[in-house]
Design an enzyme around this catalytic site. Structure first.
Site, short mmCIF file in Angstrom:
data_model
loop_
_atom_site.label_atom_id
_atom_site.label_comp_id
_atom_site.label_asym_id
_atom_site.label_seq_id
_atom_site.Cartn_x
_atom_site.Cartn_y
_atom_site.Cartn_z
N LYS A 13 1.00 -1.32 -0.01
CA LYS A 13 0.25 -0.32 0.40
C LYS A 13 0.67 1.31 -0.05
CE LYS A 13 -1.49 1.73 3.59
NZ LYS A 13 -1.36 2.98 4.77
N ASN A 14 2.07 0.96 1.11
CA ASN A 14 2.54 2.55 1.24
C ASN A 14 3.64 3.06 0.15
OD1 ASN A 14 1.27 3.18 3.17
ND2 ASN A 14 2.90 2.35 4.78
N ARG A 41 -4.54 9.83 5.00
CA ARG A 41 -3.62 10.66 5.28
C ARG A 41 -2.27 10.99 4.17
NH1 ARG A 41 -2.69 13.89 10.06
NH2 ARG A 41 -0.99 13.68 9.07
N CYS A 63 -5.40 12.32 13.57
CA CYS A 63 -5.40 10.62 13.27
C CYS A 63 -4.74 10.08 14.46
CB CYS A 63 -3.68 10.37 12.66
SG CYS A 63 -3.75 8.88 12.31
N ARG A 100 0.70 14.43 13.92
CA ARG A 100 1.55 13.74 12.24
C ARG A 100 1.41 15.69 11.53
NH1 ARG A 100 -0.71 8.57 9.19
NH2 ARG A 100 0.86 8.72 8.40
N ASP A 110 5.19 0.02 12.41
CA ASP A 110 4.26 -0.07 11.43
C ASP A 110 3.79 -1.97 11.80
OD1 ASP A 110 2.86 2.16 10.32
OD2 ASP A 110 3.72 1.19 8.26
N ILE A 167 8.14 7.17 17.39
CA ILE A 167 7.36 7.62 15.22
C ILE A 167 6.92 9.02 15.94
CG2 ILE A 167 7.47 7.20 13.04
CD1 ILE A 167 10.31 6.70 13.94
N ARG A 223 -7.95 -0.66 5.41
CA ARG A 223 -7.74 0.60 4.68
C ARG A 223 -6.51 0.03 3.84
NH1 ARG A 223 -5.82 4.78 8.18
NH2 ARG A 223 -4.93 4.97 6.45
N1 EPU Z 1 7.16 14.32 11.01
C1 EPU Z 1 6.50 16.03 11.14
N2 EPU Z 1 6.62 16.21 10.06
C2 EPU Z 1 6.69 16.90 9.12
C3 EPU Z 1 5.69 15.11 8.08
C4 EPU Z 1 6.58 13.84 9.44
O1 EPU Z 1 6.87 15.78 12.52
O2 EPU Z 1 5.71 17.29 7.77
C5 EPU Z 1 6.70 13.23 11.71
C6 EPU Z 1 6.20 13.01 12.35
O3 EPU Z 1 5.03 13.32 12.99
C7 EPU Z 1 6.30 11.70 12.66
C8 EPU Z 1 7.68 11.52 12.07
O4 EPU Z 1 8.11 12.79 11.00
O5 EPU Z 1 7.13 11.61 13.83
C9 EPU Z 1 7.51 9.97 10.33
O6 EPU Z 1 6.84 11.12 10.23
P1 EPU Z 1 6.76 10.15 8.42
O7 EPU Z 1 7.02 11.80 7.84
O8 EPU Z 1 7.53 9.37 7.47
O9 EPU Z 1 5.27 9.08 8.58
P2 EPU Z 1 3.94 9.50 6.50
O10 EPU Z 1 4.47 10.14 5.70
O11 EPU Z 1 2.92 10.30 7.40
C10 EPU Z 1 4.06 6.71 6.39
C11 EPU Z 1 3.58 5.71 5.96
C12 EPU Z 1 3.06 4.74 7.41
C13 EPU Z 1 4.35 5.30 8.82
C14 EPU Z 1 5.35 6.12 8.30
C15 EPU Z 1 6.49 6.17 9.46
C16 EPU Z 1 2.58 6.20 4.05
C17 EPU Z 1 1.87 7.12 3.14
N3 EPU Z 1 2.23 5.84 5.56
O12 EPU Z 1 3.93 8.63 6.72
O13 EPU Z 1 2.15 3.99 7.27
O14 EPU Z 1 3.93 4.37 9.73
O15 EPU Z 1 5.72 6.59 7.30
O16 EPU Z 1 6.86 4.96 8.99
O17 EPU Z 1 3.33 6.01 3.83
C18 EPU Z 1 0.27 2.87 7.71
O18 EPU Z 1 0.86 2.01 6.98
O19 EPU Z 1 0.15 2.00 8.75
C19 EPU Z 1 1.43 3.46 8.42
C20 EPU Z 1 0.36 4.70 9.24
#
Ligand code: EPU
Length: 416
Positions: free
Chosen positions: A22-23, A92, A116, A121, A305, A327, A397
């Site tokens: 998915k991701n 998201r 969330c 996030r 995850d 995280i 999802r």
């Molecule tokens: N963060 C910030 N500012 C930002 C973006 C992120 O502070 O602008 C922080 C977040 O709050 C978190 C950390 O950075 O503490 C890492 O978050 P990241 O942005 O890497 O997460 P994401 O890109 O929103 C993706 C996956 C998630 C997975 C995370 C971490 C997708 C669509 N989603 O989310 O997947 O948990 O990376 O590996 O790729 C899931 O599949 O269940 C899921 C939540």
């Protein structure tokens, strides 16, 4: 609303095939906006988040053809740059539309995702990166409004290595004027895969999947074909379920190299793990697992995850172990539900101290997010009696046909 009923009945046994990730699928679908030529994707998983992503693209004016796991995206007739709150709030990952929209159309109007269940996030890194590339960004009425006639290459260092922010900026930079260097970029395999896709569309990306990604912007991108890699979290979820039920399974169509840390933890828990290029075999030889410490961190360390699934495994294992979530600040909602099934878990800030129980008890429980749902399923498979899991739309999802796949492995499970 659908519920899943599980009667705990011992070991999972057999063979399971893993769907596309998915991701990894979400960013490559968003990349379909970068070129007016058709993007053909395969190994797309049949999960709700993908339906939502495609619904969003259709709202923008894309034509979508979907046949099983295959997908064609034609974005030659896009007439809108607005991703509405009603859809973004349910997924998201929709933030991934921001970079491609502003890069190709000079404009984007993407809803802020809002709260969330696993934490606040924020999306500040996505916004700061696009601003560094010259986009003018305002938050108005809950929407991120971005404008720029042509993005400019920039040097941008992430404060935190965000997965989707790295992906967003790689896509945006592909159509920018000049070279972009992203420092402290996310290392996840999904980022590397997006780099591969962008290059097959004519982009010039190097270093995707390392801490420094360099993108030389090009004037336009063209169509391409791309197969989405296997889902490492679906893989890990089935392995954890087999370990928790003292089972023995073979997982096919997967990539063991994407989950070395998880496999090492399963071995530390006492399971025998064997792997080839695209398969993993796990055998507990009917033994109860030992509790293992896990501490989440960006790839290649233990993935957030998989934290909830290991919480369930530890709740059934021999001994005491800590599970530390580094995280997301609120990713322990499954703990209270596990406790309702008799789990012995003490929470201290972002650390859970878990003392395993020989058996958990079936109970009515509620899923709170995608991976929390997987945790409750694992606990239910190994519990005594019946568990009813409510709010299973969270599970839909991100897990393709999970009820059927578990039934194939011998679980007594149905959806009502
Ligand atoms: N963060 C910030 N500012 C930002 C973006 C992120 O502070 O602008 C922080 C977040 O709050 C978190 C950390 O950075 O503490 C890492 O978050 P990241 O942005 O890497 O997460 P994401 O890109 O929103 C993706 C996956 C998630 C997975 C995370 C971490 C997708 C669509 N989603 O989310 O997947 O948990 O990376 O590996 O790729 C899931 O599949 O269940 C899921 C939540």
């Amino acid at each position: 609303m659908d519920k899943i009923h599980v009667t705990g009945n011992g070991p999972l046994r057999g063979v399971v095939r893993i769907a596309g990730a998915k991701n990894a699928a979400l960013p490559v679908i968003a990349a379909g906006l970068l070129s007016p030529e058709t993007l053909s994707l395969s190994n797309i998983p049949a999960v709700k988040d993908i339906d939502t992503a495609l619904q969003l693209l259709e709202l923008l004016g894309c034509s979508i053809e979907r046949d099983g796991d295959k997908l064609n995206i034609d974005s030659s007739q896009v007439h809108s740059v607005r991703a509405p709150y009603e859809l973004v709030k349910t997924m998201r990952g929709a933030i991934l539309l921001l970079g491609p929209l502003v890069a190709r159309f000079g404009e984007a109007d993407v809803s802020l995702p809002g709260g969330c269940a696993i934490g606040s996030r924020p999306v500040n890194e996505h916004i700061a990166g696009l601003e560094a590339m010259g986009a003018e960004i305002n938050i108005e009425g809950g929407y991120i409004k971005a404008k720029c006639s042509r993005l400019q290459g920039a040097h941008f260092a992430f404060d935190i290595p965000s997965v989707t922010a790295t992906e967003n900026l790689m896509m945006a930079a592909s159509l920018a004027d000049g070279t972009t260097v992203l420092e402290n970029a996310a290392l996840e395999p999904e980022v590397e895969d997006l780099g591969r896709l962008l290059n097959s569309m004519g982009a010039k990306v190097t270093g995707a999947g390392t801490g420094t990604v360099t993108i030389e912007g090009v004037a336009q991108l063209h169509g391409a074909s791309h197969a989405v890699p296997p889902d490492r979290i679906e893989t890990g979820t089935f392995l954890a379920a087999a370990a928790a039920t003292r089972g023995s399974i073979s997982v096919l169509d997967t990539r063991p190299d994407f989950l070395q840390h998880v496999l090492a933890k399963l071995e530390a828990a006492g399971a025998e793990v064997e792997a080839g290029d695209d398969w993993i075999k796990l055998d507990t030889h009917g033994r109860r697992c030992k509790a293992v410490h896990v501490s989440t961190a960006p790839y290649p360390a233990f993935p957030t995850d998989m934290q909830a699934q290991f919480m369930a495994l530890n709740a059934l294992a021999e001994g005491t172990a800590t599970v530390i979530e580094n995280i997301f600040e609120n990713r322990f909602m499954h703990v209270a539900e596990l406790q309702r099934m008799g789990a012995e878990i003490e929470l201290q800030g972002h650390t859970a101290i878990v003392t395993g129980r020989e058996r958990l008890q079936g109970a009515p429980v509620m899923a709170t997010d995608l991976r929390a749902s997987a945790c409750l399923l694992i606990a239910a498979l190994a519990a005594e009696g019946e568990t009813t899991i409510d709010r299973v739309y969270h599970l839909d999802r991100g897990y393709a046909n999970i009820v059927d796949k578990l039934a194939e492995l011998g679980a007594i499970i149905h959806r009502a």
